[in-house]
Design a protein around this motif. Structure first.
Motif, PDB file in Angstrom:
ATOM      1  N   ALA A   1       0.800  -1.287  -0.004  1.00  0.00           N
ATOM      2  CA  ALA A   1       0.094  -0.168  -0.028  1.00  0.00           C
ATOM      3  C   ALA A   1       0.796   1.228  -0.031  1.00  0.00           C
ATOM      4  O   ALA A   1       0.434   2.340  -0.504  1.00  0.00           O
ATOM      5  CB  ALA A   1      -0.994   0.246   1.158  1.00  0.00           C
ATOM      6  N   MET A   2       2.175   1.040   0.565  1.00  0.00           N
ATOM      7  CA  MET A   2       2.783   2.236   0.752  1.00  0.00           C
ATOM      8  C   MET A   2       4.409   1.986   0.735  1.00  0.00           C
ATOM      9  O   MET A   2       4.625   0.780   0.583  1.00  0.00           O
ATOM     10  CB  MET A   2       2.719   3.093   1.843  1.00  0.00           C
ATOM     11  N   GLY A   3       5.197   2.756   0.822  1.00  0.00           N
ATOM     12  CA  GLY A   3       6.725   2.732   1.101  1.00  0.00           C
ATOM     13  C   GLY A   3       7.579   1.687  -0.103  1.00  0.00           C
ATOM     14  O   GLY A   3       6.865   1.975  -1.297  1.00  0.00           O
ATOM     15  N   ILE A   4       8.281   0.945   0.272  1.00  0.00           N
ATOM     16  CA  ILE A   4       8.908   0.192  -0.932  1.00  0.00           C
ATOM     17  C   ILE A   4       7.992  -0.909  -1.559  1.00  0.00           C
ATOM     18  O   ILE A   4       8.234  -0.855  -2.729  1.00  0.00           O
ATOM     19  CB  ILE A   4      10.090  -0.593  -0.089  1.00  0.00           C
ATOM     20  N   GLY A   5       7.134  -1.335  -0.738  1.00  0.00           N
ATOM     21  CA  GLY A   5       6.122  -2.410  -1.505  1.00  0.00           C
ATOM     22  C   GLY A   5       5.447  -1.531  -2.701  1.00  0.00           C
ATOM     23  O   GLY A   5       5.067  -1.985  -3.823  1.00  0.00           O
ATOM     24  N   GLN A   6       4.878  -0.359  -2.590  1.00  0.00           N
ATOM     25  CA  GLN A   6       4.226   0.448  -3.141  1.00  0.00           C
ATOM     26  C   GLN A   6       5.250   0.558  -4.639  1.00  0.00           C
ATOM     27  O   GLN A   6       4.617   0.488  -5.614  1.00  0.00           O
ATOM     28  CB  GLN A   6       3.851   1.674  -2.906  1.00  0.00           C
ATOM     29  N   GLY A   7       6.171   0.993  -4.309  1.00  0.00           N
ATOM     30  CA  GLY A   7       7.251   1.057  -5.188  1.00  0.00           C
ATOM     31  C   GLY A   7       7.323  -0.167  -6.380  1.00  0.00           C
ATOM     32  O   GLY A   7       7.452  -0.068  -7.562  1.00  0.00           O
ATOM     33  N   ILE A   8       7.601  -1.297  -5.510  1.00  0.00           N
ATOM     34  CA  ILE A   8       7.661  -2.531  -6.350  1.00  0.00           C
ATOM     35  C   ILE A   8       6.621  -2.857  -7.111  1.00  0.00           C
ATOM     36  O   ILE A   8       6.537  -3.071  -8.422  1.00  0.00           O
ATOM     37  CB  ILE A   8       7.915  -3.622  -5.547  1.00  0.00           C
ATOM     38  N   ALA A   9       5.217  -2.964  -6.645  1.00  0.00           N
ATOM     39  CA  ALA A   9       4.059  -2.949  -7.287  1.00  0.00           C
ATOM     40  C   ALA A   9       3.944  -2.113  -8.478  1.00  0.00           C
ATOM     41  O   ALA A   9       3.623  -2.430  -9.622  1.00  0.00           O
ATOM     42  CB  ALA A   9       2.844  -2.660  -6.352  1.00  0.00           C
ATOM     43  N   MET A  10       4.232  -0.967  -8.563  1.00  0.00           N
ATOM     44  CA  MET A  10       4.151   0.240  -9.531  1.00  0.00           C
ATOM     45  C   MET A  10       4.971  -0.276 -10.784  1.00  0.00           C
ATOM     46  O   MET A  10       4.714  -0.333 -11.994  1.00  0.00           O
ATOM     47  CB  MET A  10       4.501   1.468  -9.080  1.00  0.00           C
ATOM     48  N   ARG A  11       6.383  -0.703 -10.547  1.00  0.00           N
ATOM     49  CA  ARG A  11       7.223  -1.021 -11.550  1.00  0.00           C
ATOM     50  C   ARG A  11       6.834  -2.421 -12.177  1.00  0.00           C
ATOM     51  O   ARG A  11       7.078  -2.503 -13.302  1.00  0.00           O
ATOM     52  CB  ARG A  11       8.633  -1.146 -10.925  1.00  0.00           C
ATOM     53  N   LEU A  12       6.505  -3.249 -11.209  1.00  0.00           N
ATOM     54  CA  LEU A  12       5.963  -4.461 -11.765  1.00  0.00           C
ATOM     55  C   LEU A  12       4.872  -4.655 -12.688  1.00  0.00           C
ATOM     56  O   LEU A  12       4.753  -5.111 -13.988  1.00  0.00           O
ATOM     57  CB  LEU A  12       5.705  -5.555 -10.846  1.00  0.00           C
ATOM     58  N   ALA A  13       3.961  -3.538 -12.211  1.00  0.00           N
ATOM     59  CA  ALA A  13       2.868  -3.219 -13.364  1.00  0.00           C
ATOM     60  C   ALA A  13       3.328  -2.653 -14.523  1.00  0.00           C
ATOM     61  O   ALA A  13       3.000  -3.040 -15.525  1.00  0.00           O
ATOM     62  CB  ALA A  13       1.854  -2.354 -12.645  1.00  0.00           C
TER      63      ALA A  13
END
Ligand code: NAD
Length: 265
Positions: free
Chosen positions: A23-35
């Motif tokens: 939802a935020m932080g590093i995980g959010q950055g990862i989700a956005m790039r994978l998408a």
């Protein structure tokens, strides 16, 4: 045989990924790039409102994502999340175990409850999410990629995080165990150790450093990096993209430092 182009190897089109705590932080950055790389992303978080905002951001940028409320410490949620990825998107190729907490506490103040909470989320849950995802990947017989987010704290202690550092040392060890047993199924498992990345979760740790250094409340603590600046969620996300892409098809059991030289200081 013709070699695939680099752009084809980096393309995650048609793949399905789960990112925990995205939802935020590093995980959010990862989700956005994978998408962006073409994967359909299932975002899990305890904060479903923030998770849905991340889905909106991805959708607006032309990507595909869904959110599900799930606790990274819960074994039954691990099963439910893996099943939801398959039901929603038809398959499961990638798991990024990112969710983690790091409540700073001096060694002598760490309670049993705090120890258990940190270990349950950061290590126990990570293992069972990997197990649940691997079950789906083995059933489908197409292999898969798992990336576990560890920490530079797994290698050297920073102080006031003994429970966290124990959990992340465990993440590195369990990554290797998973890589060994899942290798014959072509499921590749690696971990990344970020250095310092300012995120919402880092606020308490930053406040503690500020207090130690007598810095004003709005000051950013000095970065622990030979590069002279803090990392960003995207610094971690780009390396996740590499590990889950066709560029890293012979890497498993590795710990990749993405720390701006944290260990050199
Ligand atoms: P963050 O607190 O900013 O974000 C974490 C996300 O996980 C949040 O969306 C939160 O709601 C979610 N979350 C927390 N507990 C959860 C649970 N039980 N179930 C599901 N979701 C939960 O954290 P971050 O700084 O982005 O850290 C992400 C990962 O990176 C963690 O594993 C952390 O240990 C690791 N890490 C971070 C740093 C850093 O400097 N930020 C350094 C090394 C490693």
């Amino acid at each position: 045989m013709e070699m695939p182009r680099l752009s084809q190897l980096m393309d995650l089109g048609g793949k399905v990924a789960i990112v925990t705590g995205a939802a935020m932080g590093i995980g959010q950055g990862i989700a956005m790039r994978l998408a962006e790389a073409g994967a359909s992303v299932l975002i899990t978080d305890i904060d479903i409102k923030a998770a849905r905002q991340t889905v909106d951001q991805i959708t607006k940028a032309g990507g595909k994502a869904e959110a599900i409320q799930a606790d990274a410490a819960s074994v039954s949620d691990a099963e439910r999340v893996a099943q939801t990825a398959v039901t929603t998107f038809g398959r499961l190729d990638i798991l990024v175990n990112n969710a983690g907490i790091y409540p700073p506490s001096a060694l002598m103040q760490i309670s049993e409850a705090m120890w258990d909470k940190v270990l349950d989320i950061n290590l126990k849950g990570l293992f069972f999410y990997a197990q649940a995802a691997a079950r789906k990947m083995i059933e489908a017989g197409r292999g898969g990629k798992i990336v576990n987010i560890a920490s530079a704290g797994a290698i050297i202690p920073t102080g006031n995080l003994a429970h966290y550092e124990a959990s992340k040392g465990g993440v590195v060890a369990v990554t290797r165990a998973l890589a060994k047993e899942l290798g014959p199924h072509q499921i590749l498992v690696n971990s990344i150790a970020p250095g310092g990345v300012p995120t919402p979760g880092g606020a308490a740790a930053a406040a503690m450093i500020r207090a130690e250094l007598n810095l004003p409340e709005d000051a950013m603590p000095p970065p622990r990096s030979v590069l002279g600046h803090w990392g960003t969620p995207d610094d971690i996300a780009k390396v996740v993209c590499f590990l889950v892409s066709g560029l890293a098809d012979y890497m498993t059991g590795s710990l990749v430092m993405v720390d701006g030289g944290f260990l050199l200081i």
